[in-house]
Design a protein around this motif. Structure first.
Motif, PDB file in Angstrom:
ATOM      1  N   ARG A 157       0.837  -1.209   0.000  1.00  0.00           N
ATOM      2  CA  ARG A 157       0.000   0.000   0.000  1.00  0.00           C
ATOM      3  C   ARG A 157       0.866   1.251   0.000  1.00  0.00           C
ATOM      4  O   ARG A 157       0.622   2.195  -0.757  1.00  0.00           O
ATOM      5  CB  ARG A 157      -0.906  -0.025   1.236  1.00  0.00           C
ATOM      6  N   TYR A 158       1.913   1.256   0.843  1.00  0.00           N
ATOM      7  CA  TYR A 158       2.790   2.420   0.916  1.00  0.00           C
ATOM      8  C   TYR A 158       3.705   2.504  -0.306  1.00  0.00           C
ATOM      9  O   TYR A 158       4.078   3.604  -0.742  1.00  0.00           O
ATOM     10  CB  TYR A 158       3.616   2.379   2.199  1.00  0.00           C
ATOM     11  N   LEU A 159       4.047   1.353  -0.877  1.00  0.00           N
ATOM     12  CA  LEU A 159       4.824   1.360  -2.119  1.00  0.00           C
ATOM     13  C   LEU A 159       4.038   2.024  -3.246  1.00  0.00           C
ATOM     14  O   LEU A 159       4.597   2.766  -4.059  1.00  0.00           O
ATOM     15  CB  LEU A 159       5.199  -0.074  -2.513  1.00  0.00           C
ATOM     16  N   ARG A 160       2.707   1.746  -3.296  1.00  0.00           N
ATOM     17  CA  ARG A 160       1.857   2.379  -4.338  1.00  0.00           C
ATOM     18  C   ARG A 160       1.838   3.898  -4.162  1.00  0.00           C
ATOM     19  O   ARG A 160       1.940   4.653  -5.133  1.00  0.00           O
ATOM     20  CB  ARG A 160       0.432   1.839  -4.255  1.00  0.00           C
ATOM     21  N   HIS A 161       1.705   4.325  -2.887  1.00  0.00           N
ATOM     22  CA  HIS A 161       1.677   5.767  -2.619  1.00  0.00           C
ATOM     23  C   HIS A 161       2.988   6.417  -3.058  1.00  0.00           C
ATOM     24  O   HIS A 161       2.989   7.477  -3.682  1.00  0.00           O
ATOM     25  CB  HIS A 161       1.453   6.027  -1.122  1.00  0.00           C
ATOM     26  N   LYS A 185       7.839  -4.188  -7.293  1.00  0.00           N
ATOM     27  CA  LYS A 185       7.757  -4.835  -5.980  1.00  0.00           C
ATOM     28  C   LYS A 185       6.301  -5.091  -5.589  1.00  0.00           C
ATOM     29  O   LYS A 185       5.980  -6.134  -5.008  1.00  0.00           O
ATOM     30  CB  LYS A 185       8.430  -3.953  -4.919  1.00  0.00           C
ATOM     31  N   VAL A 186       5.428  -4.133  -5.906  1.00  0.00           N
ATOM     32  CA  VAL A 186       3.998  -4.287  -5.593  1.00  0.00           C
ATOM     33  C   VAL A 186       3.428  -5.502  -6.311  1.00  0.00           C
ATOM     34  O   VAL A 186       2.749  -6.350  -5.721  1.00  0.00           O
ATOM     35  CB  VAL A 186       3.218  -3.016  -5.979  1.00  0.00           C
ATOM     36  N   ILE A 187       3.708  -5.607  -7.614  1.00  0.00           N
ATOM     37  CA  ILE A 187       3.161  -6.707  -8.417  1.00  0.00           C
ATOM     38  C   ILE A 187       3.737  -8.050  -7.971  1.00  0.00           C
ATOM     39  O   ILE A 187       3.032  -9.071  -7.962  1.00  0.00           O
ATOM     40  CB  ILE A 187       3.420  -6.437  -9.913  1.00  0.00           C
ATOM     41  N   GLN A 188       5.014  -8.054  -7.552  1.00  0.00           N
ATOM     42  CA  GLN A 188       5.615  -9.292  -7.048  1.00  0.00           C
ATOM     43  C   GLN A 188       4.913  -9.788  -5.786  1.00  0.00           C
ATOM     44  O   GLN A 188       4.909 -10.993  -5.497  1.00  0.00           O
ATOM     45  CB  GLN A 188       7.099  -9.071  -6.744  1.00  0.00           C
ATOM     46  N   LYS A 189       4.302  -8.848  -5.046  1.00  0.00           N
ATOM     47  CA  LYS A 189       3.627  -9.219  -3.796  1.00  0.00           C
ATOM     48  C   LYS A 189       2.131  -9.451  -3.986  1.00  0.00           C
ATOM     49  O   LYS A 189       1.392  -9.557  -3.001  1.00  0.00           O
ATOM     50  CB  LYS A 189       3.858  -8.126  -2.743  1.00  0.00           C
ATOM     51  N   HIS A 190       1.663  -9.506  -5.258  1.00  0.00           N
ATOM     52  CA  HIS A 190       0.253  -9.816  -5.514  1.00  0.00           C
ATOM     53  C   HIS A 190      -0.072 -11.190  -4.945  1.00  0.00           C
ATOM     54  O   HIS A 190       0.609 -12.159  -5.212  1.00  0.00           O
ATOM     55  CB  HIS A 190      -0.046  -9.814  -7.015  1.00  0.00           C
ATOM     56  N   GLY A 191      -1.075 -11.261  -4.168  1.00  0.00           N
ATOM     57  CA  GLY A 191      -1.478 -12.544  -3.596  1.00  0.00           C
ATOM     58  C   GLY A 191      -2.935 -12.476  -3.204  1.00  0.00           C
ATOM     59  O   GLY A 191      -3.836 -12.878  -3.949  1.00  0.00           O
ATOM     60  N   CYS A 192      -3.153 -11.883  -2.043  1.00  0.00           N
ATOM     61  CA  CYS A 192      -4.523 -11.796  -1.528  1.00  0.00           C
ATOM     62  C   CYS A 192      -5.186 -10.469  -1.909  1.00  0.00           C
ATOM     63  O   CYS A 192      -6.278 -10.154  -1.417  1.00  0.00           O
ATOM     64  CB  CYS A 192      -4.531 -11.972  -0.012  1.00  0.00           C
ATOM     65  N   ASN A 193      -4.544  -9.700  -2.786  1.00  0.00           N
ATOM     66  CA  ASN A 193      -5.134  -8.425  -3.204  1.00  0.00           C
ATOM     67  C   ASN A 193      -6.385  -8.663  -4.055  1.00  0.00           C
ATOM     68  O   ASN A 193      -6.520  -9.675  -4.740  1.00  0.00           O
ATOM     69  CB  ASN A 193      -4.126  -7.607  -4.017  1.00  0.00           C
ATOM     70  N   SER A 194      -7.277  -7.676  -4.040  1.00  0.00           N
ATOM     71  CA  SER A 194      -8.516  -7.786  -4.834  1.00  0.00           C
ATOM     72  C   SER A 194      -8.194  -7.701  -6.322  1.00  0.00           C
ATOM     73  O   SER A 194      -7.129  -7.211  -6.722  1.00  0.00           O
ATOM     74  CB  SER A 194      -9.485  -6.665  -4.449  1.00  0.00           C
ATOM     75  N   LEU A 195      -9.150  -8.177  -7.139  1.00  0.00           N
ATOM     76  CA  LEU A 195      -8.967  -8.167  -8.589  1.00  0.00           C
ATOM     77  C   LEU A 195      -8.797  -6.734  -9.090  1.00  0.00           C
ATOM     78  O   LEU A 195      -7.940  -6.457  -9.934  1.00  0.00           O
ATOM     79  CB  LEU A 195     -10.170  -8.834  -9.266  1.00  0.00           C
ATOM     80  N   LYS A 196      -9.580  -5.841  -8.564  1.00  0.00           N
ATOM     81  CA  LYS A 196      -9.505  -4.443  -8.989  1.00  0.00           C
ATOM     82  C   LYS A 196      -8.114  -3.859  -8.713  1.00  0.00           C
ATOM     83  O   LYS A 196      -7.538  -3.171  -9.566  1.00  0.00           O
ATOM     84  CB  LYS A 196     -10.569  -3.627  -8.256  1.00  0.00           C
ATOM     85  N   THR A 197      -7.580  -4.160  -7.516  1.00  0.00           N
ATOM     86  CA  THR A 197      -6.248  -3.651  -7.150  1.00  0.00           C
ATOM     87  C   THR A 197      -5.188  -4.168  -8.107  1.00  0.00           C
ATOM     88  O   THR A 197      -4.313  -3.422  -8.566  1.00  0.00           O
ATOM     89  CB  THR A 197      -5.908  -4.074  -5.710  1.00  0.00           C
ATOM     90  N   ARG A 198      -5.251  -5.456  -8.435  1.00  0.00           N
ATOM     91  CA  ARG A 198      -4.255  -6.041  -9.332  1.00  0.00           C
ATOM     92  C   ARG A 198      -4.332  -5.427 -10.730  1.00  0.00           C
ATOM     93  O   ARG A 198      -3.317  -5.152 -11.364  1.00  0.00           O
ATOM     94  CB  ARG A 198      -4.440  -7.551  -9.405  1.00  0.00           C
ATOM     95  N   VAL A 199      -5.579  -5.212 -11.217  1.00  0.00           N
ATOM     96  CA  VAL A 199      -5.755  -4.599 -12.541  1.00  0.00           C
ATOM     97  C   VAL A 199      -5.163  -3.195 -12.555  1.00  0.00           C
ATOM     98  O   VAL A 199      -4.431  -2.814 -13.479  1.00  0.00           O
ATOM     99  CB  VAL A 199      -7.257  -4.566 -12.920  1.00  0.00           C
ATOM    100  N   GLU A 200      -5.460  -2.427 -11.512  1.00  0.00           N
ATOM    101  CA  GLU A 200      -4.965  -1.047 -11.448  1.00  0.00           C
ATOM    102  C   GLU A 200      -3.434  -1.008 -11.347  1.00  0.00           C
ATOM    103  O   GLU A 200      -2.788  -0.111 -11.905  1.00  0.00           O
ATOM    104  CB  GLU A 200      -5.596  -0.322 -10.263  1.00  0.00           C
ATOM    105  N   ASP A 201      -2.850  -1.991 -10.634  1.00  0.00           N
ATOM    106  CA  ASP A 201      -1.386  -2.042 -10.511  1.00  0.00           C
ATOM    107  C   ASP A 201      -0.736  -2.269 -11.872  1.00  0.00           C
ATOM    108  O   ASP A 201       0.256  -1.614 -12.223  1.00  0.00           O
ATOM    109  CB  ASP A 201      -0.972  -3.163  -9.549  1.00  0.00           C
TER     110      ASP A 201
END
Length: 688
Positions: free
Chosen positions: A550-554, A574-590
């Motif tokens: 979350r802070y990496l995105r900011h 780094k954010v995308i490497q940590k994709h796991g339990c994130n919501s679908l919307k969050t992953r798409v936006e990343d």
């Protein structure tokens, strides 16, 4: 045969003489066993004849040479000399062949020297020593009757007695008057007997034949010093130095008496100090080294002060490895000698051997910092800077290891670090050393002392960002999180690595609180378009949260506003490497955010792949994000460009895929034309 016939006669006239003669006949015939029996009978006879005994002793001595018993050979010849020197000389000249006489003289010289040097079997623990002891006892027992019968001619002696060696040396001189070694042996024996004047005359006679002989000059120098003629003695030592053979003193020192060795050591030490005090040229330093070498040899090899001075002289001449050898000699006997430790450390410094230099200097500081610090301060500025940097680097590494492992129970390590830090602030007043001292105080839990030192070194305003960050650590101990977050955010923009080091002082709970406060402050600043300030807070939030996505995105968004696209991209990766339990919307936006960043750095092909990834996850969410930024029209042009390139490279399947996803974003005319061309050009290939 004649001897056998005469010995077999009833009348035993000249019995001992005949036995001695037969013994030599057997010896020359290489029948050593028969010869030894005859010689032994003569020596052990109830009524021994002196001349016959001398012949028997000389003969037995020759047999013992062939058996390797050189010491016992010397005893036999000394005994013979004590009975009658002239008869012994006559026997050797008459009965010992020329081809054996040279070896005999050499053996007697060496054994005489060994007796004077007291190197003969100091203990009898070994089998070899026991054998020698038994041989010596047998010799004395076998000639005991000689003492009874010839009390005037025989004096029972110890193998270490100088008078016996003197008689042996006198024999050698009579046999070969030109032999220098025999004259020196004679002089040495006279010296040990206390006949200094006689020894002096004999050495002068030997010197007149060879004026450049170092062993003779060195002995004469000692005798002159002993008689109080310091100038004459010193002039003789100078001659030895000019010849360059200082090692000649090594065998002589075993002959010198303790008080005379001490006299030589004191004189040479004083001369070296006088030279170094008045002169500093290389030639003078070399002369001082020679005198110091004499002093060290005279001491028996271990004179601490002389070794220290000589090591320093070698260092000044650039002979650094030789200097280390002297320091090692001291430390072998006294591992805590502070001058040797610091001296060796500074030599390692000159050789650019960081590990060894740091190790020695720290060991020296532990013993007595008051000696080491002035030694470092005496160095040139460049060398001072190098050694303090090495010590600081070592200290920082050790402190980081302690903090990282949270093993602050190692009291000894903390004490060592405090000692290093104290030394550094005494050597150099630079801010980095005061900051390190503060760090060590904090690690020791001495927070009030740390605060006092910060204010003393930097003033109450603490304008230095690194010092302010230490104040932030102390503020956290008082639970002033907001003020600490502000100071840390400033350091985060300047040196992220340094901030990471300081966070080792902060426990997990405090770090979580810091990350929340920092993120809130960063969000507030970014709303007001203060991106630079916000970046510091977001960096603090990232570090204290162990890179929370979350802070990496900011931070990535903040970096994008600042047009620092490369850094922003690293955060999004780094954010995308940590994709796991994130919501679908969050992953798409990343993926869309990363795609947008890639477009910003002209990585169009990689950007297209990210957008395709987002479309594959959820088309409607991806299209919504694309509409916000960068817009469908701009993106479809990029899709067309990459698809066209793949088409030209005849990668039809990849071109079809990109074209297909591009048309989902926008029904672009150029993309439609390309799709038609793909169908026509690749009609023979299955691309569906």
């Amino acid at each position: 045969d004649i001897c056998d016939h005469l010995l077999a006669a009833e009348q035993k006239t000249y019995y001992n003489t005949l036995l001695a003669l037969r013994g030599f006949c057997s010896l020359h015939a290489h029948n050593h066993q028969q010869a030894l029996q005859d010689f032994q009978k003569v020596i052990e006879h109830d009524s021994p004849h002196p001349n016959s005994c001398i012949k028997a002793l000389c003969g037995r001595g020759l047999i013992r040479i062939s058996g390797g018993s050189h010491y016992l050979t010397a005893l036999d010849y000394i005994t013979a000399c004590q009975l009658k020197l002239e008869e012994t000389i006559f026997t050797i000249k008459s009965y010992v062949p020329w081809n054996q006489r040279g070896l005999l003289l050499k053996v007697l010289q060496e054994e005489g020297q060994n007796m004077l040097q007291k190197k003969r079997y100091p203990g009898h623990s070994s089998a070899h020593g026991q054998k020698k002891e038994q041989g010596c006892s047998a010799t004395l027992i076998s000639i005991f009757s000689l003492k009874v019968v010839f009390p005037f001619f025989f004096i029972l002696f110890s193998s270490r007695d100088a008078p016996g060696v003197y008689q042996l040396a006198s024999l050698l001189v009579e046999l070969d008057a030109s032999d220098e070694a025999s004259r020196i042996l004679c002089a040495d024996a006279l010296y040990q007997m206390g006949c200094v004047d006689e020894a002096h005359k004999l050495l002068l006679l030997a010197l007149s034949r060879n004026p450049q002989r170092s062993p003779i000059l060195a002995r004469l120098a000692l005798l002159q010093l002993k008689k109080g003629f310091m100038y004459d003695g010193n002039q003789l030592l100078k001659k030895v130095i000019r010849i360059g053979d200082t090692s000649c003193l090594l065998p002589i020192m075993d002959i010198f008496k303790d008080e005379d060795r001490k006299l030589m050591q004191t004189h040479c030490h004083f001369r070296a100090l006088t030279i170094l005090k008045n002169k500093q040229e290389d030639a003078d330093i070399k002369e001082a080294i020679a005198y110091l070498s004499f002093a060290i040899i005279a001491s028996g090899g271990y004179a601490v002060e002389c070794l220290l001075i000589r090591a320093q002289c070698y260092g000044r001449l650039g002979q650094k490895k030789t200097a280390i050898f002297d320091f090692n000699a001291i430390l072998k006997e006294d591992p805590r000698n502070v001058q040797a430790l610091s001296g060796r450390g500074l030599i390692h410094l000159a050789l650019k051997q960081e590990k060894e230099a740091v190790q020695d200097l720290i060991s020296a500081l532990k013993v007595e910092a008051g000696v080491v610090i002035p030694a470092i301060l005496s160095l040139k500025h460049e060398a001072q800077g190098l050694v303090t940097q090495w010590l600081l680097q070592h200290g920082r590494t050790a402190l980081t290891e302690l903090l990282t492992t949270k093993d602050l129970s190692k009291e000894e390590t903390l004490r060592d670090l405090l000692m290093i830090a104290k030394a550094l602030i005494k050597i150099c007043k630079d801010a980095q050393y005061h900051i390190f001292y503060t760090d060590v105080l904090i690690a020791n839990g001495r927070y009030e002392e740390a605060l006092d030192h910060l204010q003393e070194a930097f003033g109450h305003s603490l304008a230095d960002d690194f010092a302010n960050a230490r104040l932030a650590v102390l503020q956290l101990k008082r639970r002033n999180v907001a003020a600490a977050a502000h100071s840390f955010s400033i350091l985060a923009k300047r040196d992220e690595r340094e901030l990471g080091f300081l966070l080792n002082f902060v426990d997990t709970k405090q770090q979580q609180h810091l990350s929340q406060v920092a993120a809130q402050e960063g969000n507030a600043l970014i709303k007001e378009y203060h991106y630079e300030k916000a970046l510091g807070y977001y960096t603090l939030a990232v570090l204290t949260s162990k890179e929370n996505p979350r802070y990496l995105r900011h931070r990535a968004a903040c970096l994008m506003h600042l047009k620092k696209y490369d850094k922003s991209l690293r955060d999004m990766e780094k954010v995308i490497q940590k994709h796991g339990c994130n919501s679908l919307k969050t992953r798409v936006e990343d993926h869309c955010s990363k795609g947008h960043l890639l477009l910003s750095v002209a990585e169009e092909e990689a950007a297209v792949k990210e957008y395709i990834e987002a479309l594959q996850l959820d088309e409607s969410m991806a299209l919504c994000s694309i509409m916000n930024s960068p817009g469908s029209e701009i993106l479809t042009k990029t899709f067309h460009k990459i698809a066209q390139y793949n088409f030209e490279m005849q990668q039809y399947e990849e071109a079809w895929k990109i074209t297909d996803y591009g048309l989902k974003i926008d029904k672009n005319t150029e993309l439609k034309k390309l799709k038609t061309r793909l169908k026509r050009e690749a009609s023979s290939c299955s691309i569906h």
